[in-house]
Design an enzyme around this catalytic site. Structure first.
Site, PDB file in Angstrom:
ATOM      1  NE  ARG A 283      14.505  15.872  26.148  1.00 15.22           N
ATOM      2  CZ  ARG A 283      15.646  15.696  26.290  1.00 15.22           C
ATOM      3  NH1 ARG A 283      15.943  14.748  27.185  1.00 15.22           N
ATOM      4  NH2 ARG A 283      16.644  16.377  25.837  1.00 15.22           N
ATOM      5  CG  ASN A 284       8.378  16.610  28.862  1.00 15.85           C
ATOM      6  OD1 ASN A 284       8.469  15.623  29.498  1.00 15.85           O
ATOM      7  ND2 ASN A 284       9.625  17.297  28.805  1.00 15.85           N
TER       8      ASN A 284
ATOM      9  CB  THR B  18       7.746  23.041  27.676  1.00 13.38           C
ATOM     10  OG1 THR B  18       8.625  23.426  28.279  1.00 13.38           O
ATOM     11  CG2 THR B  18       7.871  21.449  27.737  1.00 13.38           C
TER      12      THR B  18
ATOM     13  CE  LYS C  91      10.032  22.548  31.571  1.00 11.46           C
ATOM     14  NZ  LYS C  91      10.465  21.959  30.313  1.00 11.46           N
TER      15      LYS C  91
ATOM     16  CB  ALA D  60      19.263  21.773  23.926  1.00  8.85           C
TER      17      ALA D  60
ATOM     18  CB  SER E 135      16.441  27.585  27.375  1.00 10.25           C
ATOM     19  OG  SER E 135      16.241  26.609  28.458  1.00 10.25           O
TER      20      SER E 135
ATOM     21  CB  SER F 190      20.020  17.976  23.418  1.00  7.34           C
ATOM     22  OG  SER F 190      19.171  17.978  24.323  1.00  7.34           O
ATOM     23  CD1 TRP F 191      20.074  21.949  29.849  1.00  9.76           C
ATOM     24  CD2 TRP F 191      19.963  23.009  28.143  1.00  9.76           C
ATOM     25  NE1 TRP F 191      19.514  22.954  30.140  1.00  9.76           N
ATOM     26  CE2 TRP F 191      19.845  23.930  29.052  1.00  9.76           C
ATOM     27  CE3 TRP F 191      20.215  23.607  26.876  1.00  9.76           C
ATOM     28  CZ2 TRP F 191      19.633  25.100  29.063  1.00  9.76           C
ATOM     29  CZ3 TRP F 191      20.049  25.210  26.844  1.00  9.76           C
ATOM     30  CH2 TRP F 191      19.680  25.881  27.841  1.00  9.76           C
TER      31      TRP F 191
END
Length: 332
Positions: free
Chosen positions: A254-255, A247, A190, A139, A137, A12-13
């Site tokens: 996702r985390n 995040t 993070k 994605a 950021s 993705s990124w």
């Protein structure tokens, strides 16, 4: 063309950044291990698995030949999971990984060695200049050209400014910083706190709990950073509190998603499978736990996350232990 750039990784990124860099008139090549996937992306111009709503520019080149991909590139942009980076760099022939600018856009710490990506690059390349691209950021948003601000950290100011020029656009603002260690640690650690925020939400705790977790999380991150030689001010910028906020609070994370599933009762492995992408915060928890022990840095949230992940510690009981630790002043 502004620069000849090769991206290692097309998730993705990598997809979002290849689009951005191509729009900025750079010569962009993306390396993927899977030749079939390269052909598919080259033909369809959409990464169906990761960013199905983002159109990849027609001049982005895809290849599964890593030495062909990096040959002649001025800049190598690393967008693969941290635990894979060393192995991938070893595949590149010496002449193709010398005197390059290597930018890491992944966020993690290598398990076992406890190395940052800058350490890995230093060990596996020759005369290369390292930079970390990090900050809040997602994605999914960059791919859709939504306004984003990040940091590029590099000890060479001229290189940092070159990278800044290469990436800057109407929707992608880049700041420079010379604190590489601080930027790397902020981006990596993070993810651990984001896992915790997801667990907190998954178990049904409220905003008070998450706010406390984010705040005390940045304190732990800064504490370890200072012990490793970073500038404490870095952790209150985009690569620190900025990245931590996004995040811990976004469903794009996702985390956070993995933590949310664990909070609902899923096992670590079940959560990873359901997320369907690499969850960097899990491996980083293990590395950070060992680093904290080695450097004798107090990191109670990291300790708690380690025991939840490794020892299947019961979440509510773990939170109770955190809340009932010895009384203390609020300080770094």
């Amino acid at each position: 063309m502004k620069a000849k750039i090769t991206l290692l990784g097309g998730g993705s990124w990598g997809t979002a950044l290849s689009k951005l860099l191509s729009e900025n008139k750079n010569d962009v090549t993306v390396w993927l291990r899977d030749e079939k996937k390269c052909i598919e992306l080259g033909k369809e111009r959409i990464n169906k698995k990761y960013l199905p709503n983002v159109k990849i520019p027609s001049d982005v080149v895809f290849t599964s030949n890593i030495n062909e991909a990096v040959k002649g590139a001025e800049i190598i942009l690393v967008v693969i999971p941290t635990q894979m980076i060393r192995g991938v760099l070893k595949k590149i022939r010496t002449e193709n990984k010398s005197n390059k600018i290597i930018i890491n856009a992944s966020k993690g710490i290598e398990i076992g060695t406890m190395n940052l990506v800058s350490d890995i690059v230093r060990e596996e390349t020759i005369n290369c200049t390292f930079a970390a691209l990090t900050g809040p950021s997602h994605a999914e948003e960059v791919g859709l050209s939504m306004p984003t601000a990040i940091t590029v950290a590099c000890e060479d100011k001229n290189v940092a400014e070159k990278i800044q020029d290469v990436f800057m656009s109407t929707y992608f603002r880049v700041y420079t910083n010379d604190d590489v260690i601080g930027a790397e640690l902020g981006g990596a650690l993070k993810n651990i706190i984001a896992l915790g925020a997801g667990i907190s939400d998954g178990i049904g705790y409220g905003d008070n709990a998450k706010a406390a977790l984010i705040n005390r999380g940045i304190v732990e991150i800064a504490r370890l950073g200072v012990a490793m030689g970073a500038d404490v001010k870095t952790f209150f910028g985009l690569s620190g509190i900025g990245d931590l906020i996004v995040t811990c609070t976004s469903k794009h994370s996702r985390n956070w998603n993995a933590g949310n599933l664990i909070g609902q009762g899923y096992s670590k492995d079940e959560a990873i499978k359901k997320v369907g992408m690499v969850v960097e915060g899990i491996s980083t928890t293990y590395a950070a736990f060992e680093l904290a022990k080695k450097l004798k840095v107090e990191m109670p949230i990291v300790d708690a996350m380690y025991h939840i992940l490794e020892n299947s510690a019961e979440v509510k009981e773990t939170v109770n232990k955190l809340m009932l630790r010895d009384k203390k002043e609020e300080k770094l």
